[in-house]
Each structure stands twice: as structure tokens, then as C-alpha cells.
Design a protein around this motif. Structure first.
Motif, PDB file in Angstrom:
ATOM      1  N   GLY A  16      45.024   6.188-103.657  1.00  7.92           N
ATOM      2  CA  GLY A  16      45.649   7.304-102.965  1.00  7.92           C
ATOM      3  C   GLY A  16      45.613   7.131-101.457  1.00  7.92           C
ATOM      4  O   GLY A  16      46.601   7.421-100.765  1.00  7.92           O
ATOM      5  N   ILE A  17      44.493   6.634-100.920  1.00  6.52           N
ATOM      6  CA  ILE A  17      44.394   6.412 -99.477  1.00  6.52           C
ATOM      7  C   ILE A  17      45.383   5.341 -99.032  1.00  6.52           C
ATOM      8  O   ILE A  17      46.050   5.470 -97.993  1.00  6.52           O
ATOM      9  CB  ILE A  17      42.958   6.026 -99.101  1.00  6.52           C
ATOM     10  CG1 ILE A  17      42.027   7.231 -99.302  1.00  6.52           C
ATOM     11  CG2 ILE A  17      42.884   5.539 -97.649  1.00  6.52           C
ATOM     12  CD1 ILE A  17      40.560   6.908 -99.132  1.00  6.52           C
ATOM     13  N   ALA A  18      45.498   4.268 -99.826  1.00  4.00           N
ATOM     14  CA  ALA A  18      46.438   3.206 -99.477  1.00  4.00           C
ATOM     15  C   ALA A  18      47.874   3.713 -99.489  1.00  4.00           C
ATOM     16  O   ALA A  18      48.667   3.414 -98.586  1.00  4.00           O
ATOM     17  CB  ALA A  18      46.279   2.036-100.449  1.00  4.00           C
ATOM     18  N   ALA A 107      48.250   8.642-111.007  1.00  4.89           N
ATOM     19  CA  ALA A 107      48.232   9.904-110.265  1.00  4.89           C
ATOM     20  C   ALA A 107      48.223   9.692-108.757  1.00  4.89           C
ATOM     21  O   ALA A 107      48.487  10.636-108.006  1.00  4.89           O
ATOM     22  CB  ALA A 107      47.012  10.720-110.675  1.00  4.89           C
ATOM     23  N   ALA A 108      47.923   8.463-108.305  1.00  5.29           N
ATOM     24  CA  ALA A 108      47.757   8.224-106.867  1.00  5.29           C
ATOM     25  C   ALA A 108      49.065   8.388-106.106  1.00  5.29           C
ATOM     26  O   ALA A 108      49.067   8.853-104.963  1.00  5.29           O
ATOM     27  CB  ALA A 108      47.194   6.824-106.633  1.00  5.29           C
ATOM     28  N   VAL A 109      50.187   7.995-106.702  1.00  2.00           N
ATOM     29  CA  VAL A 109      51.463   8.042-105.987  1.00  2.00           C
ATOM     30  C   VAL A 109      51.883   9.481-105.689  1.00  2.00           C
ATOM     31  O   VAL A 109      52.136   9.831-104.524  1.00  2.00           O
ATOM     32  CB  VAL A 109      52.556   7.285-106.768  1.00  2.00           C
ATOM     33  CG1 VAL A 109      53.891   7.401-106.052  1.00  2.00           C
ATOM     34  CG2 VAL A 109      52.168   5.822-106.931  1.00  2.00           C
ATOM     35  N   ARG A 261      52.439  13.005-115.543  1.00  2.00           N
ATOM     36  CA  ARG A 261      52.979  12.498-116.805  1.00  2.00           C
ATOM     37  C   ARG A 261      54.403  11.984-116.622  1.00  2.00           C
ATOM     38  O   ARG A 261      54.771  10.932-117.157  1.00  2.00           O
ATOM     39  CB  ARG A 261      52.942  13.608-117.854  1.00  2.00           C
ATOM     40  CG  ARG A 261      53.267  13.139-119.281  1.00  2.00           C
ATOM     41  CD  ARG A 261      53.176  14.281-120.277  1.00  2.00           C
ATOM     42  NE  ARG A 261      51.871  14.928-120.235  1.00  2.00           N
ATOM     43  CZ  ARG A 261      51.664  16.193-119.902  1.00  2.00           C
ATOM     44  NH1 ARG A 261      52.691  16.961-119.562  1.00  2.00           N
ATOM     45  NH2 ARG A 261      50.461  16.706-119.901  1.00  2.00           N
ATOM     46  N   ARG A 262      55.188  12.713-115.846  1.00  2.00           N
ATOM     47  CA  ARG A 262      56.569  12.284-115.597  1.00  2.00           C
ATOM     48  C   ARG A 262      56.602  10.984-114.816  1.00  2.00           C
ATOM     49  O   ARG A 262      57.394  10.089-115.097  1.00  2.00           O
ATOM     50  CB  ARG A 262      57.293  13.381-114.820  1.00  2.00           C
ATOM     51  CG  ARG A 262      58.807  13.214-114.753  1.00  2.00           C
ATOM     52  CD  ARG A 262      59.452  13.702-116.013  1.00  2.00           C
ATOM     53  NE  ARG A 262      60.881  13.438-115.992  1.00  2.00           N
ATOM     54  CZ  ARG A 262      61.704  13.755-116.991  1.00  2.00           C
ATOM     55  NH1 ARG A 262      61.229  14.340-118.070  1.00  2.00           N
ATOM     56  NH2 ARG A 262      62.999  13.476-116.921  1.00  2.00           N
ATOM     57  N   TYR A 263      55.719  10.857-113.814  1.00  2.00           N
ATOM     58  CA  TYR A 263      55.662   9.625-113.050  1.00  2.00           C
ATOM     59  C   TYR A 263      55.225   8.447-113.914  1.00  2.00           C
ATOM     60  O   TYR A 263      55.739   7.335-113.797  1.00  2.00           O
ATOM     61  CB  TYR A 263      54.719   9.774-111.854  1.00  2.00           C
ATOM     62  CG  TYR A 263      54.493   8.461-111.160  1.00  2.00           C
ATOM     63  CD1 TYR A 263      55.442   7.946-110.295  1.00  2.00           C
ATOM     64  CD2 TYR A 263      53.349   7.714-111.425  1.00  2.00           C
ATOM     65  CE1 TYR A 263      55.247   6.720-109.689  1.00  2.00           C
ATOM     66  CE2 TYR A 263      53.149   6.490-110.830  1.00  2.00           C
ATOM     67  CZ  TYR A 263      54.092   5.986-109.952  1.00  2.00           C
ATOM     68  OH  TYR A 263      53.917   4.768-109.373  1.00  2.00           O
TER      69      TYR A 263
END
Length: 268
Positions: A16-18, A107-109, A261-263
Motif C-alpha cells: 500500500g505504501i509503494a 487490497a493494496a491498490v 473483491r471486484r478488483y
């Protein structure tokens, strides 16, 4: 790789940070959008404050002081539009598919997009509040209450962005997302952001008082000390801080899992 070696929580934070850096660079490379999001609330404050303010009487407060919290809440609700457009843009241009091929947390994106949007909103709130001070708005409720108001505002923006991300992944098209996002401008109109809801006819008043923007607006006015909580209102407005937290909890509980979930399925 980080998820496999250190567990999912570490992987989510690391990735997530990246990806947060990518979202910030994305905003920096699109200065037109930044300028629009910065100037639109200021323009509305000046237009509504000096045009509508001459025709409206708000008991106990000048209209511009009444209006500033409403515009803050309306701007936060605009996270639905920005989240929708950016998510649809990534799907439409194939960025989502490319990111899904990398060993990053699913979830990170969307999390990075929501956090970056909230950070940029926090930065954009500063010049808006300075203009508010210049036109007569003041914080009357103390520093601690004002900090709580800003925290509620950013939490609401964060929750709205997640709703927008899911809708953007659902539409999968920039043009459709832009058109649908434009409809979100109607949401503040059916709330107490610009005018008191207690003057609306019965059904419209009920709809306005159960609009999440009304709860956020009333919480900000109360914490900033700009206007008292109206009497005889629906529960979210009669208890605006609790109502705002409840609406944010509902939005996050519904749209975070749906968006992730969609991602994970590539927006399909």
C-alpha cells in the motif's frame, strides 16, 4: 513476495505504501484536476455566500459561516466522483490488469487510491478554510472540537472514495464514470449543506435529514461552533457525530469488501 514472507498484514502495508507513491505522482501529473478540485469549492463559497446569502436568513449565524461546513461536507462527498473516475480509468486503460499480474496484495491498490485521495483532500482543505476565514467564517468551538471536525470530514471522504472505487470498477469506462459521477453533484442539494433542512416539505425534509451529507454538515457546524444542532430532526442529524460515524461505518462495511473483491477479479 512480501505477503508470502511476512504475512498478509505486512504485505498490505508494504504494498500500500509503494502504491501510495504512484497515486500521488498520478495526481501531480494531472495538475488540471488538482486545480479544479481546489478552486471549485472556493468558487462555490464565493458565489453562494454572496449571491444566495443576500436572499437567505439563517437564524443565529451569518450565511457564509453556515455555508463553509456544508461545502466541506459536499466536497468530501465528491470522493465518490473522483474514486469512480480514477478506478474506471485504470480498468479502461488496462492498468488494473497489469497490477493484478504483480505479486502485490489485492487490497493494496484500492487502499492506496483511497488514502492518497484523502491526503490530497486534507491538503486542499487548508486554502479553502483560509478563504473561509477571509469571508468571515470562524472556529467558535475550540481547537480540540475543530480537530475532531476535520477528522470526521476526512473519515467521510475516505468512506466515499471506497464507494466510488467500487462504482468505477463496476462501470469499467471513463466516459460512463464521468457522466455518473456528475450526478453526485445532486446529493448535496438534497441535504442541509446549503440551506436548513427544517424549511423543506415533509418528504424532502426526511430525505435530506437521512442524507449522510446532512449528518456530516451538522456535525461540522456543531463542532466548529457555527450553528446549533436543529431540534426535532431525524436521528443522524439530531446526533450528528454519532450519525456521521454510523454512516461511515456502513459505507466502509459495504464498499470495502465489494471493491476489493471486484478488483481481485480485474473489475469484472
Amino acid at each position: 513476495m512480501s505477503t508470502l514472507t511476512h504475512g498478509p498484514a505486512y504485505g498490505l502495508a508494504h504494498d500500500g505504501i509503494a502504491l501510495l507513491g504512484r497515486q500521488v505522482r498520478r495526481a501531480r501529473n494531472n495538475p488540471g484536476l488538482l486545480v479544479l478540485t481546489q478552486t471549485m469549492p472556493v468558487s462555490m463559497l464565493l458565489f453562494f455566500g454572496y449571491v444566495f446569502g443576500s436572499a437567505l436568513a439563517v437564524p443565529g449565524a451569518a450565511y457564509r459561516s453556515f455555508l463553509v461546513p456544508g461545502l466541506l461536507a459536499a466536497t468530501a462527498a465528491g470522493g465518490i466522483m473522483t474514486g469512480m473516475f480514477q478506478a474506471a480509468q485504470d480498468v479502461h486503460r488496462g492498468v488494473t490488469d497489469r497490477l493484478r499480474t504483480l505479486p502485490v496484495s489485492r487490497a493494496a491498490v484500492p487502499l492506496a487510491q483511497a488514502v492518497a485521495d484523502t491526503v490530497l483532500t486534507a491538503a486542499g482543505t487548508v486554502p479553502f478554510l483560509l478563504v473561509g476565514v477571509a469571508v468571515g467564517w470562524r472556529v467558535e468551538g475550540g481547537a480540540l472540537a475543530a480537530a475532531g471536525a476535520l477528522a470526521l470530514l476526512l473519515l467521510f471522504r475516505f468512506a466515499c472514495v471506497w464507494a466510488g472505487i467500487f462504482l468505477g470498477l463496476l462501470t469499467r469506462d471513463e466516459e460512463a464514470a464521468g457522466q455518473l459521477g456528475g450526478a453526485t453533484f445532486l446529493l448535496p442539494l438534497l441535504s442541509s449543506a446549503y440551506i436548513p433542512a427544517d424549511g423543506l416539505p415533509g418528504p424532502l425534509r426526511t430525505a435530506a435529514e437521512w442524507n449522510p451529507i446532512s449528518a456530516v454538515t451538522t456535525a461540522l457546524r456543531d463542532l466548529f461552533g457555527n450553528a446549533p444542532v436543529p431540534e426535532g430532526a431525524a436521528w443522524p442529524v439530531a446526533h450528528p457525530v454519532a450519525g456521521t460515524l454510523a454512516w461511515c461505518a456502513v459505507l466502509l462495511a459495504v464498499f470495502v469488501p465489494l471493491a476489493v473483491r471486484r478488483y481481485a477479479h480485474g473489475g469484472r
